[in-house]
Enzyme design. Structure first.
Site, PDB file in Angstrom:
ATOM      1  N   CYS A   6       0.845  -1.199   0.000  1.00  0.00           N
ATOM      2  CA  CYS A   6       0.000   0.000   0.000  1.00  0.00           C
ATOM      3  C   CYS A   6       0.882   1.252   0.000  1.00  0.00           C
ATOM      4  O   CYS A   6       2.060   1.187   0.245  1.00  0.00           O
ATOM      5  CB  CYS A   6      -0.860  -0.001   1.255  1.00  0.00           C
ATOM      6  SG  CYS A   6      -1.825  -1.503   1.423  1.00  0.00           S
TER       7      CYS A   6
ATOM      8  N   ARG B 271       2.816   1.471  -7.049  1.00  0.00           N
ATOM      9  CA  ARG B 271       2.716   0.379  -6.061  1.00  0.00           C
ATOM     10  C   ARG B 271       1.396  -0.365  -6.221  1.00  0.00           C
ATOM     11  O   ARG B 271       1.144  -1.358  -5.558  1.00  0.00           O
ATOM     12  CB  ARG B 271       2.835   0.932  -4.642  1.00  0.00           C
ATOM     13  CG  ARG B 271       4.162   1.603  -4.346  1.00  0.00           C
ATOM     14  CD  ARG B 271       4.099   2.407  -3.055  1.00  0.00           C
ATOM     15  NE  ARG B 271       3.983   1.542  -1.899  1.00  0.00           N
ATOM     16  CZ  ARG B 271       5.034   1.109  -1.183  1.00  0.00           C
ATOM     17  NH1 ARG B 271       6.248   1.437  -1.558  1.00  0.00           N
ATOM     18  NH2 ARG B 271       4.879   0.338  -0.139  1.00  0.00           N
TER      19      ARG B 271
ATOM     20  N   ASN C  41       0.299  -0.226   6.108  1.00  0.00           N
ATOM     21  CA  ASN C  41       0.814  -1.072   5.037  1.00  0.00           C
ATOM     22  C   ASN C  41       1.432  -2.284   5.716  1.00  0.00           C
ATOM     23  O   ASN C  41       2.243  -2.146   6.621  1.00  0.00           O
ATOM     24  CB  ASN C  41       1.872  -0.323   4.222  1.00  0.00           C
ATOM     25  CG  ASN C  41       2.428  -1.218   3.097  1.00  0.00           C
ATOM     26  OD1 ASN C  41       1.753  -2.136   2.653  1.00  0.00           O
ATOM     27  ND2 ASN C  41       3.651  -0.946   2.674  1.00  0.00           N
ATOM     28  N   GLY C  42       1.019  -3.490   5.318  1.00  0.00           N
ATOM     29  CA  GLY C  42       1.588  -4.711   5.908  1.00  0.00           C
ATOM     30  C   GLY C  42       0.493  -5.697   6.246  1.00  0.00           C
ATOM     31  O   GLY C  42      -0.633  -5.592   5.777  1.00  0.00           O
TER      32      GLY C  42
ATOM     33  N   GLU D 152      11.610 -22.058 -16.837  1.00  0.00           N
ATOM     34  CA  GLU D 152      11.419 -20.640 -16.477  1.00  0.00           C
ATOM     35  C   GLU D 152      12.584 -19.800 -16.987  1.00  0.00           C
ATOM     36  O   GLU D 152      12.388 -18.693 -17.494  1.00  0.00           O
ATOM     37  CB  GLU D 152      11.244 -20.504 -14.973  1.00  0.00           C
ATOM     38  CG  GLU D 152      11.093 -19.089 -14.481  1.00  0.00           C
ATOM     39  CD  GLU D 152       9.904 -18.339 -15.096  1.00  0.00           C
ATOM     40  OE1 GLU D 152       9.041 -18.977 -15.731  1.00  0.00           O
ATOM     41  OE2 GLU D 152       9.857 -17.108 -14.955  1.00  0.00           O
TER      42      GLU D 152
ATOM     43  N   LYS E  19       0.949  -7.785 -19.487  1.00  0.00           N
ATOM     44  CA  LYS E  19       1.152  -8.310 -18.130  1.00  0.00           C
ATOM     45  C   LYS E  19       0.072  -9.317 -17.789  1.00  0.00           C
ATOM     46  O   LYS E  19       0.320 -10.286 -17.113  1.00  0.00           O
ATOM     47  CB  LYS E  19       1.137  -7.172 -17.106  1.00  0.00           C
ATOM     48  CG  LYS E  19       1.445  -7.619 -15.681  1.00  0.00           C
ATOM     49  CD  LYS E  19       2.815  -8.246 -15.584  1.00  0.00           C
ATOM     50  CE  LYS E  19       3.111  -8.826 -14.218  1.00  0.00           C
ATOM     51  NZ  LYS E  19       4.352  -9.641 -14.199  1.00  0.00           N
TER      52      LYS E  19
ATOM     53  N   GLU F 257      11.412 -13.974 -23.522  1.00  0.00           N
ATOM     54  CA  GLU F 257      10.413 -12.884 -23.493  1.00  0.00           C
ATOM     55  C   GLU F 257      11.036 -11.515 -23.298  1.00  0.00           C
ATOM     56  O   GLU F 257      10.409 -10.521 -23.634  1.00  0.00           O
ATOM     57  CB  GLU F 257       9.341 -13.161 -22.458  1.00  0.00           C
ATOM     58  CG  GLU F 257       9.774 -13.164 -21.023  1.00  0.00           C
ATOM     59  CD  GLU F 257       8.578 -13.397 -20.092  1.00  0.00           C
ATOM     60  OE1 GLU F 257       7.436 -13.100 -20.460  1.00  0.00           O
ATOM     61  OE2 GLU F 257       8.799 -13.871 -18.965  1.00  0.00           O
TER      62      GLU F 257
ATOM     63  N   HIS G 238      17.761 -37.239 -27.364  1.00  0.00           N
ATOM     64  CA  HIS G 238      16.723 -37.793 -28.252  1.00  0.00           C
ATOM     65  C   HIS G 238      16.303 -36.775 -29.290  1.00  0.00           C
ATOM     66  O   HIS G 238      15.118 -36.633 -29.608  1.00  0.00           O
ATOM     67  CB  HIS G 238      15.524 -38.248 -27.421  1.00  0.00           C
ATOM     68  CG  HIS G 238      15.854 -39.319 -26.437  1.00  0.00           C
ATOM     69  ND1 HIS G 238      16.025 -40.638 -26.798  1.00  0.00           N
ATOM     70  CD2 HIS G 238      16.104 -39.257 -25.103  1.00  0.00           C
ATOM     71  CE1 HIS G 238      16.337 -41.350 -25.732  1.00  0.00           C
ATOM     72  NE2 HIS G 238      16.399 -40.543 -24.689  1.00  0.00           N
TER      73      HIS G 238
ATOM     74  N   LYS H 106      12.161 -16.638 -19.552  1.00  0.00           N
ATOM     75  CA  LYS H 106      12.681 -15.290 -19.226  1.00  0.00           C
ATOM     76  C   LYS H 106      13.553 -14.774 -20.361  1.00  0.00           C
ATOM     77  O   LYS H 106      13.414 -13.642 -20.815  1.00  0.00           O
ATOM     78  CB  LYS H 106      13.492 -15.324 -17.922  1.00  0.00           C
ATOM     79  CG  LYS H 106      12.657 -15.381 -16.679  1.00  0.00           C
ATOM     80  CD  LYS H 106      11.896 -14.113 -16.471  1.00  0.00           C
ATOM     81  CE  LYS H 106      10.437 -14.136 -16.191  1.00  0.00           C
ATOM     82  NZ  LYS H 106       9.535 -15.122 -16.507  1.00  0.00           N
TER      83      LYS H 106
ATOM     84  N   TRP I 129      -3.517  -1.831  -1.364  1.00  0.00           N
ATOM     85  CA  TRP I 129      -3.318  -3.045  -2.165  1.00  0.00           C
ATOM     86  C   TRP I 129      -3.832  -4.160  -1.268  1.00  0.00           C
ATOM     87  O   TRP I 129      -3.159  -4.581  -0.332  1.00  0.00           O
ATOM     88  CB  TRP I 129      -1.844  -3.205  -2.491  1.00  0.00           C
ATOM     89  CG  TRP I 129      -1.477  -4.491  -3.160  1.00  0.00           C
ATOM     90  CD1 TRP I 129      -1.024  -5.640  -2.569  1.00  0.00           C
ATOM     91  CD2 TRP I 129      -1.560  -4.792  -4.556  1.00  0.00           C
ATOM     92  NE1 TRP I 129      -0.820  -6.613  -3.492  1.00  0.00           N
ATOM     93  CE2 TRP I 129      -1.129  -6.132  -4.731  1.00  0.00           C
ATOM     94  CE3 TRP I 129      -1.933  -4.072  -5.682  1.00  0.00           C
ATOM     95  CZ2 TRP I 129      -1.075  -6.756  -5.967  1.00  0.00           C
ATOM     96  CZ3 TRP I 129      -1.869  -4.691  -6.914  1.00  0.00           C
ATOM     97  CH2 TRP I 129      -1.456  -6.008  -7.059  1.00  0.00           C
TER      98      TRP I 129
HETATM   99  C1  AGP Z   1       5.680 -14.613 -17.539  1.00  0.00           C
HETATM  100  O1  AGP Z   1       6.876 -13.839 -17.419  1.00  0.00           O
HETATM  101  C2  AGP Z   1       4.730 -13.995 -18.510  1.00  0.00           C
HETATM  102  N1  AGP Z   1       4.453 -12.648 -18.179  1.00  0.00           N
HETATM  103  C3  AGP Z   1       3.499 -14.869 -18.745  1.00  0.00           C
HETATM  104  O2  AGP Z   1       3.930 -16.140 -19.177  1.00  0.00           O
HETATM  105  C4  AGP Z   1       2.604 -15.083 -17.506  1.00  0.00           C
HETATM  106  O3  AGP Z   1       3.260 -15.899 -16.567  1.00  0.00           O
HETATM  107  C5  AGP Z   1       1.315 -15.798 -17.966  1.00  0.00           C
HETATM  108  O4  AGP Z   1       0.639 -14.957 -18.878  1.00  0.00           O
HETATM  109  C6  AGP Z   1       0.380 -16.165 -16.799  1.00  0.00           C
HETATM  110  O5  AGP Z   1      -0.031 -15.003 -16.150  1.00  0.00           O
HETATM  111  P1  AGP Z   1      -0.857 -15.172 -14.772  1.00  0.00           P
HETATM  112  O6  AGP Z   1       0.077 -15.806 -13.783  1.00  0.00           O
HETATM  113  O7  AGP Z   1      -1.240 -13.781 -14.389  1.00  0.00           O
HETATM  114  O8  AGP Z   1      -2.039 -16.051 -15.046  1.00  0.00           O
END
Ligand code: AGP
Length: 608
Positions: A2, A27, A100-101, A481, A603, A488, A504, A485, A74
């Site tokens: 928050c 935030r 906040n917390g 992962e 996002k 993307e 394989h 990273k 938040w």
């Molecule tokens: C991950 O870095 C990406 N931004 C994307 O793969 C993300 O994880 C995916 O769209 C799922 O999002 P969510 O966790 O909000 O459902």
């Protein structure tokens, strides 16, 4: 996370509060409010939604006054609505609090206060603070706050005002940031530096346990024992943009460094004093948890990788079969789920269309579904039977970092809870694993503190066009992962494979131009991983190994070794991921990419 702003001085408080809260907008928040000393009353204005709603409310009905506190919420406890918005007040309406917390013992405090005749109206943990201060107030606000905070367990940054002490704000903090901007005849309490930069660059940093009494002409700080505290003063050189990123170049880098706190907050209170894992949000009895015979986890992207980590943990510890599937396949795949299946939907945003559709499909087939999400009040929380929240705070960078490791922390708690409930892990083992899990934040801090070599390593591989990420066991989702990273944010093609699977087919890709990143931390398949490294080295590959401190032998097999502290194999996903995040970040920066807003990405993917 928050936003808190408090002002005392000659200016109109509403202007300073609204301006300061606007600078804390990054935030994230779902509601906002202010309490201002106005003539002879304490006026509280709260609005759900964006800060502009509060701004319009005050513009429509100005609240004159030069002392006040403001807040952007938040949500962690209680839905994002006006009733739960801060500030919260006591029975008399003379005391207002912003916070906040997370106050862990708020339920027992609420019961005690209600038994003493206090009427609490919200679902929040914060409201208990206002009523505690009321119960301890005998004319000295600071003394009442000191008594109050001694009753609190958890994390809090507080700013508190009392109508009978109109020129004063009392501020206190434990495990949640709070600073005071020191001006000329004015002072500003804030949860972060951007809120004060318009007025001053001289900042007093409160330490855990400090209680500050703030007036227009001075600030006095006492420590938890009530003794004068020698607080640190800072001169801030940052501009506003840098301050919003906490001095980091990008939100992504800031959020990578926020992971220790995100994990710590997510784990907070998850084992009670009796050694029992706490997941009351599932609203399942111990017997129901013990009876779980099948788990199905649905998610997308990074959240899917967290699901793969969870599969390993639940199957290893609770010996319950776990299926994992990307939501977009689950929803159309005629999945075999029903009343006998515990379905978990992992989604940091809580808004991902594919995962929401998977939730609906699972529920339509009779399964009990609960969510793991980072956003209180998000759509997934309204369509599932229970919610476990990660407490990573808002994640601004499009690439998931702190929300991923916070998800793993929450899923590790779930795996321990299931294994404890069905007796597959004895109490001693549960407590040992919990103890080690509780130290993961420190391990991440150690990795972050010793990460200079990663930037150097990145410089050697920034021009690659393709890369391979390999691992075995817990190293597989970490490799997945790491590959995502890199893809993307740097736009370099990257594939993750189970190291044993590479021969394989994918090994045909290997040349000296294809760097291979390998999770080679200590584990029962370490020697097999080293063999896989030798296979790719024999074909000219350059290898970057994530390995365990003390492993000297790995240096014979890899061009670069990114070391992490020793940790149990089962708990290695979080530590092993951090070097991968930083490697991708530095490669992307060297390639001139926008790491916070990579091309083509959103996002939250709210389309099919
Ligand atoms: C991950 O870095 C990406 N931004 C994307 O793969 C993300 O994880 C995916 O769209 C799922 O999002 P969510 O966790 O909000 O459902």
């Amino acid at each position: 996370m928050c936003g808190i702003v408090g002002y005392v001085g000659p200016r109109q408080a509403s202007d300073v509060l609204l301006g300061g809260l606007a600078r804390l907008e990054y935030r994230g928040y779902d509601s906002a409010g202010a309490a201002i000393m106005s003539e002879d009353e304490l006026v509280v204005v709260r609005r759900v939604g964006k800060l502009v709603n509060l701004r319009e409310a005050i513009a429509g009905k100005p609240v004159p006054g030069t002392v006040g506190i403001g807040h952007t919420r938040w949500a962690t406890h209680g839905a994002p609505n006006e009733e739960n918005a801060h500030p919260h007040v006591d029975c008399s309406g003379k005391i207002a609090v912003v916070h906040n917390g997370i106050i862990e013992n708020y339920m027992e405090l609420r019961e005690e206060l209600a038994a003493n005749g206090h009427v609490l109206r919200s679902e929040t943990d914060t409201e208990t603070v206002a009523h505690l201060v009321e119960s301890y107030y005998e004319g000295d606000l600071t003394a009442a706050v000191i008594k109050t905070v001694r009753r609190l367990t958890g994390a809090y940054a507080l700013a508190i005002v009392h109508l009978e002490d109109p020129g004063t704000i009392v501020a206190a903090r434990v495990d949640s940031p709070l600073i005071i901007g020191i001006g000329d005849g004015e002072n500003i309490v804030a949860s972060d530096i951007p809120a004060v930069l318009e007025f001053t660059r001289e900042v007093l940093v409160l330490e855990d346990g400090d209680v500050a009494t703030v007036t227009a002409n001075g600030v006095s700080v006492v420590d938890a024992a009530g003794r004068p505290a020698d607080s640190e003063m800072m001169h801030i050189e940052w501009d506003l943009a840098a301050a919003e990123k906490g001095g980091y170049e990008d939100f992504m880098l800031k959020e990578i460094h926020e992971q220790p706190r995100a994990i710590r907050e997510t784990l907070r209170g998850r084992m009670d004093a009796t050694g029992k894992m706490q997941l009351s949000e599932l609203q399942m009895t111990e017997a129901q948890l013990a009876a779980v015979e099948r788990v199905f986890i649905v998610a997308c992207g990074t959240s899917y990788h967290a699901a793969v980590v969870a599969k390993s943990l639940i199957e290893q510890w609770a010996r319950i079969p776990v299926e994992v599937e990307v939501s977009s396949e689950f929803r159309y795949g005629n999945p075999i789920v029903g009343e006998d299946t515990l379905v978990v939907a992992i989604t940091q945003s809580g808004e991902t269309t594919d995962t929401l559709a998977a939730v609906r499909e699972a529920r339509r087939r009779g399964a009990k579904v609960f969510a793991i999400t980072n956003v209180v009040g998000s759509r997934v929380t309204r369509e599932t039977d229970g919610v476990i929240y990660t407490h990573a705070g808002p994640e601004i960078g499009v690439a998931a970092t702190k929300t991923f490791t916070a998800q793993i922390a929450a899923l590790t708690v779930l795996a321990l809870k299931l294994a404890q409930a069905n007796g597959m892990l004895d109490q001693k083992r549960v407590e040992a694993l919990w103890e080690e899990l509780s130290h993961i934040p420190e391990i991440v801090e150690a990795i972050l503190a010793d990460a200079n070599d990663i930037a150097e390593c990145a410089a050697e591989y920034k021009d690659a066009n393709s890369s391979l990420f390999l691992g075995r066991g817990m190293g597989v989702p970490v490799a997945m992962e790491g590959a995502l990273k890199l893809k993307e944010i740097s736009y370099i093609h990257a594939e993750a494979y189970a190291a044993g699977e590479m021969k394989h087919g994918p090994i045909a890709l290997i040349t000296s131009e294809v760097p291979v990143v390998v999770v080679a931390t200590q584990g029962h398949t370490y020697e097999k991983v080293v063999s896989n490294i030798q296979e790719v080295r024999a074909r000219g590959a350059r290898v970057i190994a994530v390995a365990t401190h003390g492993d000297q032998d790995i240096q014979r097999h890899a061009e670069h070794v990114l070391y992490i502290p020793a940790v149990s194999e089962a708990l290695s996903a979080i530590p092993a991921t951090v070097p991968m995040q930083l490697l991708s970040y530095h490669i992307a920066k060297l390639r001139g990419c926008n790491v916070d807003q990579p091309r083509n990405l959103a996002k939250s993917v709210t389309v099919e």
